[in-house]
Scaffold this motif. Structure first.
Motif, mmCIF file in Angstrom:
data_model
loop_
_atom_site.group_PDB
_atom_site.id
_atom_site.type_symbol
_atom_site.label_atom_id
_atom_site.label_comp_id
_atom_site.label_asym_id
_atom_site.label_seq_id
_atom_site.Cartn_x
_atom_site.Cartn_y
_atom_site.Cartn_z
ATOM 1 N N ALA A 142 0.843 -1.199 0.000
ATOM 2 C CA ALA A 142 0.000 0.000 0.000
ATOM 3 C C ALA A 142 0.876 1.245 0.000
ATOM 4 N N ASP A 143 0.309 2.349 -0.474
ATOM 5 C CA ASP A 143 1.058 3.605 -0.442
ATOM 6 C C ASP A 143 1.007 4.206 0.960
ATOM 7 N N SER A 144 1.560 5.401 1.117
ATOM 8 C CA SER A 144 1.657 5.993 2.451
ATOM 9 C C SER A 144 0.300 6.343 3.047
ATOM 10 N N ALA A 145 -0.739 6.370 2.202
ATOM 11 C CA ALA A 145 -2.094 6.621 2.695
ATOM 12 C C ALA A 145 -2.842 5.326 2.971
ATOM 13 N N GLY A 146 -2.155 4.200 2.789
ATOM 14 C CA GLY A 146 -2.777 2.910 3.044
ATOM 15 C C GLY A 146 -3.585 2.362 1.887
ATOM 16 N N VAL A 147 -3.432 2.943 0.706
ATOM 17 C CA VAL A 147 -4.208 2.518 -0.462
ATOM 18 C C VAL A 147 -3.448 1.431 -1.221
ATOM 19 N N THR A 148 -4.072 0.287 -1.393
ATOM 20 C CA THR A 148 -3.472 -0.802 -2.158
ATOM 21 C C THR A 148 -3.819 -0.655 -3.637
ATOM 22 N N ALA A 149 -3.173 -1.466 -4.456
ATOM 23 C CA ALA A 149 -3.453 -1.437 -5.891
ATOM 24 C C ALA A 149 -4.915 -1.778 -6.169
ATOM 25 N N ALA A 150 -5.443 -2.774 -5.458
ATOM 26 C CA ALA A 150 -6.836 -3.173 -5.669
ATOM 27 C C ALA A 150 -7.793 -2.050 -5.286
ATOM 28 N N ALA A 151 -7.516 -1.403 -4.164
ATOM 29 C CA ALA A 151 -8.381 -0.301 -3.728
ATOM 30 C C ALA A 151 -8.327 0.856 -4.722
ATOM 31 N N LEU A 152 -7.144 1.122 -5.256
ATOM 32 C CA LEU A 152 -6.998 2.202 -6.230
ATOM 33 C C LEU A 152 -7.751 1.875 -7.516
ATOM 34 N N ALA A 153 -7.668 0.629 -7.963
ATOM 35 C CA ALA A 153 -8.381 0.222 -9.175
ATOM 36 C C ALA A 153 -9.888 0.373 -9.002
ATOM 37 N N ARG A 154 -10.389 0.002 -7.834
ATOM 38 C CA ARG A 154 -11.828 0.151 -7.581
ATOM 39 C C ARG A 154 -12.224 1.624 -7.534
ATOM 40 N N ARG A 155 -11.394 2.431 -6.891
ATOM 41 C CA ARG A 155 -11.702 3.855 -6.771
ATOM 42 C C ARG A 155 -11.769 4.522 -8.140
ATOM 43 N N LEU A 156 -10.855 4.130 -9.025
ATOM 44 C CA LEU A 156 -10.792 4.740 -10.351
ATOM 45 C C LEU A 156 -11.667 4.021 -11.375
ATOM 46 N N GLU A 157 -12.355 2.978 -10.921
ATOM 47 C CA GLU A 157 -13.263 2.204 -11.768
ATOM 48 C C GLU A 157 -12.552 1.580 -12.970
ATOM 49 N N HIS A 158 -11.346 1.066 -12.717
ATOM 50 C CA HIS A 158 -10.625 0.310 -13.736
ATOM 51 C C HIS A 158 -11.009 -1.161 -13.571
ATOM 52 N N ALA A 159 -12.111 -1.549 -14.205
ATOM 53 C CA ALA A 159 -12.702 -2.861 -13.952
ATOM 54 C C ALA A 159 -11.769 -4.011 -14.327
ATOM 55 N N GLU A 160 -11.124 -3.920 -15.482
ATOM 56 C CA GLU A 160 -10.243 -5.011 -15.908
ATOM 57 C C GLU A 160 -9.083 -5.188 -14.936
ATOM 58 N N ILE A 161 -8.513 -4.076 -14.511
ATOM 59 C CA ILE A 161 -7.395 -4.145 -13.573
ATOM 60 C C ILE A 161 -7.861 -4.687 -12.227
ATOM 61 N N ALA A 162 -9.043 -4.277 -11.794
ATOM 62 C CA ALA A 162 -9.579 -4.786 -10.530
ATOM 63 C C ALA A 162 -9.726 -6.303 -10.588
ATOM 64 N N ARG A 163 -10.161 -6.823 -11.738
ATOM 65 C CA ARG A 163 -10.291 -8.281 -11.882
ATOM 66 C C ARG A 163 -8.923 -8.958 -11.839
ATOM 67 N N LEU A 164 -7.943 -8.359 -12.492
ATOM 68 C CA LEU A 164 -6.589 -8.920 -12.471
ATOM 69 C C LEU A 164 -6.057 -9.004 -11.041
#
Length: 209
Positions: A159-181
């Motif tokens: 996670a980054d310094s704010a505690g955001v993981t890659a999965a959380a970031l993908a969901r926040r930005l609505e990158h559906a394909e990346i979220a599935r990966l």
């Protein structure tokens, strides 16, 4: 530096023959001719400057090297030339930004692959925000790069310094394909965890009653 920016190899050669310093920097950013050539993908000029003694890992005022610039602009041939001349894939700015982050954030999968093959750390992180190459790729929606980074060992749980993981970031930005990966990687990672093993038996202690 202007001749290097525009890729005028003959002019660069003439200037060097007349005593121009290959590592002279210009402008407020202190960019060298090699950095200018690398950023613009002028492989021949980059090779010429290196042959004439340009420092491959010289850094700009902000700490960017020619390799970081070439990687960020997707200049695969120039990246190969710089690596062949000994450019460090571990070089970083004061905040920890690397060439791999530049390539990942810009979506240049071939450059990402080349840098990792050369030894770039797929889980490097910046000191100011805690971003990683994977977070750079996710943040800009580059699914192919995300897939490549995961295949080459990127840790999706970081996670980054704010505690955001890659999965959380993908969901926040609505990158559906990346979220599935990333969801698939999380499931696969759970399956790779070793099962807990029983404590070893000490023959000298006998059996419990």
């Amino acid at each position: 530096a202007l001749a290097a920016v525009r890729g005028h190899e003959a002019v660069v050669r003439l200037l060097l023959d007349r005593g121009a310093e290959p590592d002279a920097s210009t402008g407020r950013e202190r960019l060298t001719a090699l950095m200018c050539a690398a950023a613009n993908g002028h492989a021949g000029v980059a090779r010429l400057l290196l042959d004439r003694g340009a420092a491959v890992d010289a850094a700009s005022r902000d700490g960017y090297t020619a390799l970081m610039l070439a990687a960020g602009y997707g200049r695969l041939e120039t990246v190969g030339i710089l690596l062949g001349a000994g450019a460090s894939v571990a070089a970083a700015t004061q905040t920890g930004w690397t060439a791999l982050m530049s390539a990942a954030g810009s979506g240049h999968a071939a450059v990402v692959d080349r840098l990792i093959t050369a030894g770039a750390d797929v889980n490097a992180w910046t000191r100011d925000s805690g971003t990683t190459p994977l977070l750079c790729a996710v943040g800009n929606g580059h699914a192919a790069v995300v897939r490549l980074l995961l295949a080459r060992g990127a840790n999706a749980a970081l996670a980054d310094s704010a505690g955001v993981t890659a999965a959380a970031l993908a969901r926040r930005l609505e990158h559906a394909e990346i979220a599935r990966l990333l969801a698939a990687e999380t499931t696969a990672a759970a399956g790779r965890r070793p099962l807990p093993q029983p404590d070893p038996v000490d023959p000298g202690r006998g059996f419990a009653h």
